[in-house]
Design a protein around this motif. Structure first.
Motif, PDB file in Angstrom:
ATOM      1  N   PHE A  33       0.835  -1.199   0.000  1.00  0.00           N
ATOM      2  CA  PHE A  33       0.000   0.000   0.000  1.00  0.00           C
ATOM      3  C   PHE A  33       0.871   1.250   0.000  1.00  0.00           C
ATOM      4  CE2 PHE A  33       0.796  -1.220   4.360  1.00  0.00           C
ATOM      5  CZ  PHE A  33       0.990  -0.035   5.053  1.00  0.00           C
ATOM      6  N   SER A  85      -2.857   4.604   3.019  1.00  0.00           N
ATOM      7  CA  SER A  85      -4.169   4.215   2.505  1.00  0.00           C
ATOM      8  C   SER A  85      -4.903   3.272   3.451  1.00  0.00           C
ATOM      9  CB  SER A  85      -4.042   3.592   1.113  1.00  0.00           C
ATOM     10  OG  SER A  85      -3.214   2.451   1.135  1.00  0.00           O
ATOM     11  N   SER A  87      -6.240   3.236   6.828  1.00  0.00           N
ATOM     12  CA  SER A  87      -6.495   4.322   7.779  1.00  0.00           C
ATOM     13  C   SER A  87      -6.233   3.939   9.223  1.00  0.00           C
ATOM     14  CB  SER A  87      -7.937   4.816   7.634  1.00  0.00           C
ATOM     15  OG  SER A  87      -8.865   3.763   7.843  1.00  0.00           O
ATOM     16  N   GLU A 121      -1.308   9.181  -4.745  1.00  0.00           N
ATOM     17  CA  GLU A 121      -0.311   9.335  -3.685  1.00  0.00           C
ATOM     18  C   GLU A 121       0.541  10.568  -3.981  1.00  0.00           C
ATOM     19  OE1 GLU A 121       2.311   5.897  -2.125  1.00  0.00           O
ATOM     20  OE2 GLU A 121       3.603   7.034  -3.483  1.00  0.00           O
ATOM     21  N   ASP A 313      -3.701  -4.016  -1.442  1.00  0.00           N
ATOM     22  CA  ASP A 313      -4.050  -2.970  -0.477  1.00  0.00           C
ATOM     23  C   ASP A 313      -5.464  -3.124   0.056  1.00  0.00           C
ATOM     24  OD1 ASP A 313      -5.479  -2.319  -2.723  1.00  0.00           O
ATOM     25  OD2 ASP A 313      -4.894  -0.210  -2.759  1.00  0.00           O
ATOM     26  N   LYS A 320      -9.765   1.176   5.143  1.00  0.00           N
ATOM     27  CA  LYS A 320      -8.981   1.906   4.148  1.00  0.00           C
ATOM     28  C   LYS A 320      -9.503   3.333   4.005  1.00  0.00           C
ATOM     29  CE  LYS A 320      -7.713   0.566   0.275  1.00  0.00           C
ATOM     30  NZ  LYS A 320      -7.688   0.181  -1.151  1.00  0.00           N
ATOM     31  N   ASP A 322      -9.268   6.743   0.875  1.00  0.00           N
ATOM     32  CA  ASP A 322      -8.758   7.233  -0.402  1.00  0.00           C
ATOM     33  C   ASP A 322      -7.602   8.202  -0.154  1.00  0.00           C
ATOM     34  OD1 ASP A 322     -10.662   5.818  -1.839  1.00  0.00           O
ATOM     35  OD2 ASP A 322     -12.099   7.478  -1.806  1.00  0.00           O
ATOM     36  N   PHE A 323      -6.751   8.346  -1.167  1.00  0.00           N
ATOM     37  CA  PHE A 323      -5.664   9.314  -1.037  1.00  0.00           C
ATOM     38  C   PHE A 323      -6.192  10.731  -0.907  1.00  0.00           C
ATOM     39  CE2 PHE A 323      -2.780   5.990  -2.883  1.00  0.00           C
ATOM     40  CZ  PHE A 323      -1.923   5.935  -1.801  1.00  0.00           C
TER      41      PHE A 323
END
Length: 353
Positions: A33, A85, A87, A121, A313, A320, A322-323
């Motif tokens: 990830f 990613s 969390s 990212e 990931d 998880k 999002d970026f």
């Protein structure tokens, strides 16, 4: 790395004796990830706790509890956000930065770019955690931290070519990514590549996979961890742990993609043809590549990843983000210095300490 090569490279890598390849997916876990940049700063709470500024510059990813000092407690309770990613990963991961030295003697920081399949990212690091099969590794505990590599090393070290290397991409879009990390006999080198890399340079840094089961840290930040009895393992392999460090821990690897393509003009390189890249420690060999880790996963999230036959990931039961959300997390700079643009010298004058 290129996922279609994942299954093939384990047979090609220079695996140490007494190893078991991790093939994933299956009963094993191969987690990969991205973590965006949280800060670029001259701090090192592991090697130089409380020192502001520390001797050399680092690029840091992960939770926003990063500071000149990080208490030896549950970091997941100290941080309120993370650039990763996953969390629930409030850990911090950091390495030295890469700089280009022009023929006129000035330095410029080499930017990091998103790794393959990690669009969104911002700079940052790709993180890998691996487990050979369910119930085979013990996740790190709150307060755990470790260091791999030696910022002062300037020469080859026997057996370490599988643990720290640079991949010289042969063209755009990760061309030349046909072997596992540190497994390509032509494109992977323990020191910096000696010529221009048309697609940029990738760093890979592997951490040891055995723990003494007692200490969460040690004065050297290395003595509480160890390599398998057969020596350092190649990526996606794991070996028998020594009696002094009997607990098998996840194989942790960091991967950084440096966009060196703007620095490939031979007219900017040294007149003698030597390579022009420096780590922020002042190291122009690359042998001093190193990485630091402070564990900060929430509750048992990492153990779930290692026991859940997880791949990539995603993993059932592990949260998880999002970026777009991860990229909102940051740490304010506390060191008043310039690290970007063309510099007369490296920040901190490139101290390797």
């Amino acid at each position: 790395m290129f996922w279609s090569s994942l299954l093939a490279f384990t047979a090609l890598a220079n695996a140490a004796p007494q190893t078991t390849p991790i093939k994933g997916p299956g009963d094993n876990s191969l987690v990969r990830f991205g973590c965006s940049q949280v800060v670029i700063e001259r701090l090192d709470p592991l090697v130089n706790p409380g020192v502001n500024p520390s001797p050399h510059l680092h690029q840091i990813v992960g939770g926003n509890a990063f500071n000149a000092s990080i208490p030896s407690s549950d970091v997941s309770e100290l941080a309120s956000c993370t650039t990763c990613s996953f969390s629930e990963d409030f850990s911090n991961y950091w390495t030295a930065n890469l700089y280009f030295k022009a023929r006129n003697g000035t330095f410029k920081r080499v930017p990091q770019v998103p790794n393959r399949f990690l669009d969104g990212e911002q700079g940052g690091v790709t993180v890998y955690y691996l487990s050979p099969h369910k119930n085979s590794v013990t996740a790190f505990k709150p307060g755990f931290r470790m260091l791999v590599g030696d910022s002062m090393r300037r020469e080859k070290k026997e057996g370490m070519n599988t643990q720290s290397c640079f991949r010289c991409f042969t063209g755009p879009d990760f061309q030349g990514d046909n072997y596992g990390p540190c497994g390509d006999p032509k494109l992977d080198t323990e020191g910096f590549p000696t010529g221009p890399c048309l697609g940029g340079i990738r760093s890979n840094i592997h951490f040891p996979t055995c723990w003494d089961g007692e200490r969460l840290d040690s004065p050297s930040h290395q003595d509480h961890i160890a390599y398998p009895v057969g020596g350092p393992s190649s990526f996606a392999t794991t070996g028998e742990c020594p009696s002094t460090h009997p607990v098998k821990i996840p194989q942790l690897m960091l991967e950084i993609v440096w966009d060196t393509t703007a620095f490939n003009d031979p007219n900017d390189w040294p007149e003698d043809g030597s390579q022009p890249f420096y780590l922020s420690t002042g190291d122009n060999t690359g042998f001093g590549q190193h990485a630091d880790y402070v564990f900060g996963w929430k509750n048992d999230a990492l153990q779930k990843l290692m026991d859940g036959a997880c791949f990539g990931d995603t993993c059932e039961g592990v949260l998880k983000q999002d970026f777009s959300e991860a990229n909102k997390c940051s740490v304010p700079n506390t060191v008043d210095e310039i690290t970007e643009g063309w510099l007369e010298q490296l920040p901190g004058d490139g101290s390797g300490a």
